[in-house]
Scaffold this active site. Structure first.
Site, mmCIF file in Angstrom:
data_model
loop_
_atom_site.group_PDB
_atom_site.id
_atom_site.type_symbol
_atom_site.label_atom_id
_atom_site.label_comp_id
_atom_site.label_asym_id
_atom_site.label_seq_id
_atom_site.Cartn_x
_atom_site.Cartn_y
_atom_site.Cartn_z
ATOM 1 N N LYS A 180 -48.356 50.593 65.575
ATOM 2 C CA LYS A 180 -48.105 52.159 65.905
ATOM 3 C C LYS A 180 -47.942 52.958 64.589
ATOM 4 O O LYS A 180 -48.496 53.900 64.723
ATOM 5 C CB LYS A 180 -46.425 52.277 66.100
ATOM 6 C CG LYS A 180 -46.132 53.823 66.467
ATOM 7 C CD LYS A 180 -47.047 54.459 67.623
ATOM 8 C CE LYS A 180 -46.832 55.889 67.868
ATOM 9 N NZ LYS A 180 -45.562 56.260 68.415
ATOM 10 N N SER A 212 -40.603 54.564 67.621
ATOM 11 C CA SER A 212 -41.480 54.322 66.468
ATOM 12 C C SER A 212 -40.634 54.139 65.209
ATOM 13 O O SER A 212 -40.179 55.193 64.733
ATOM 14 C CB SER A 212 -42.518 55.300 66.325
ATOM 15 O OG SER A 212 -43.190 55.546 67.486
ATOM 16 N N LYS A 244 -42.318 61.602 60.097
ATOM 17 C CA LYS A 244 -41.399 60.323 59.744
ATOM 18 C C LYS A 244 -42.499 59.049 59.944
ATOM 19 O O LYS A 244 -42.302 58.509 59.190
ATOM 20 C CB LYS A 244 -40.277 60.365 61.095
ATOM 21 C CG LYS A 244 -39.539 59.311 61.291
ATOM 22 C CD LYS A 244 -40.417 58.120 62.215
ATOM 23 C CE LYS A 244 -40.119 58.699 63.636
ATOM 24 N NZ LYS A 244 -40.670 57.797 64.510
#
Length: 296
Positions: free
Chosen positions: A171, A96, A239
């Site tokens: 995502k 990701s 993140k």
């Protein structure tokens, strides 16, 4: 059967690689300081000295590493994949990472003679173990057609979103929704507990109504049972929300809920909770309330 280089054997990558081995594919990976997982070794997975060596031995490369710089290092760093890339090699990044960087990586792999697919996943450790991941794909039609048979071994719902970077954009959107839903479940259960209700029964009732969600099912149970061993770590979700907030700035968007969820994750990290499961966000709200969710 394909010769696959699989780089990134963490919480998610280990079971994903195992499914590919079970399906009869040949897998190699990069040698690390710690020994190769015995289950994977017993199924025939081999270690090589560098990503370049892995690329030289593979028809397909799959990366499953934590962040954008990690993907860049694996692909383009010293003895990186690109140095050993064979003509026509399919490179599938299931990490990701940043959508814009993904587009740049795709161009570089294409210019070197390869085919690039971004295919980030959702479903956590359980989804990886059960081969039930949701996989969001950014690729050309040809790239998606080549990658799909492999993705179907690891996942249950595979959607071709669009071109390079679109899988990663999807995502990021997923992680926004998940973070805000964790916050909503945390607040709802915290309210019920502080008010003196049986929070386990409250959760059971909510699962039968409009508030029903997988987050309430899986992570609501974690909150009540106080089980915060990571299926997906808070620091990794941080993140992902950084990617969302950075993207929002570039798009001139306000994402106040996302920013608030990020601050709650940061409060957990400040209390050494970066490696808690992301359901541990509830602990930050419990600290504000001076009350811990308990089940009667």
């Amino acid at each position: 059967m394909s010769k696959i280089g699989f780089i990134g054997l963490g919480i998610m990558g280990r079971p994903m690689a195992g499914h590919l081995l079970n399906a009869g594919h040949t897998l190699v990976t990069v040698k690390r300081d710690k020994p190769l997982d015995a289950t994977l070794a017993d199924k025939g997975m081999r270690e090589l000295d560098s990503p370049a060596a892995v690329a030289e031995a593979s028809e397909v490369i799959i990366t499953m590493v934590p962040d954008t710089p990690d993907v860049e290092q694996v692909l383009f760093g010293d003895r990186g994949v690109i140095e050993g890339l064979q003509p026509g090699t399919l490179v599938i990044d299931m990490s990701s990472i940043a959508p814009l960087a993904t587009q740049q990586f795709a161009r570089r792999i294409h210019d070197a003679g390869g085919e690039y697919v971004d295919a980030p996943v959702s479903g956590g450790e359980g989804g990886a173990i059960n081969a039930a991941l949701t996989i969001m794909v950014g690729a050309t039609e040809e790239g998606f057609a080549r990658a799909r048979p492999l993705l179907e071994i690891m996942g249950k719902t595979i959607t071709h979103i669009g071109g390079h970077g679109d899988g990663q954009t999807c995502k990021v959107a997923n992680q926004i929704v998940v973070a805000l839903t964790i916050e909503a479940v945390s607040e709802g259960l915290l309210f019920a507990s502080r008010a003196g209700a049986d929070v386990a029964k409250v959760r059971e009732a909510l699962l039968g109504g409009l508030a029903q969600s997988k987050i309430l099912d899986v992570h609501g149970e974690r909150m009540i049972q106080r089980t915060f061993d990571p299926g997906f770590k808070i620091r990794l979700h941080q993140k992902d929300l950084n990617l969302a907030l950075e993207g929002a700035r570039s798009l001139n968007l306000a994402l106040p809920g996302t920013a608030n969820a990020q601050q709650l994750f940061q409060a957990c990290t400040a209390h050494d909770g970066g490696d808690w499961d992301h359901a541990g966000m509830v602990r930050a709200l419990e600290a504000l309330a001076d009350h811990e969710i308990t089940s009667k």
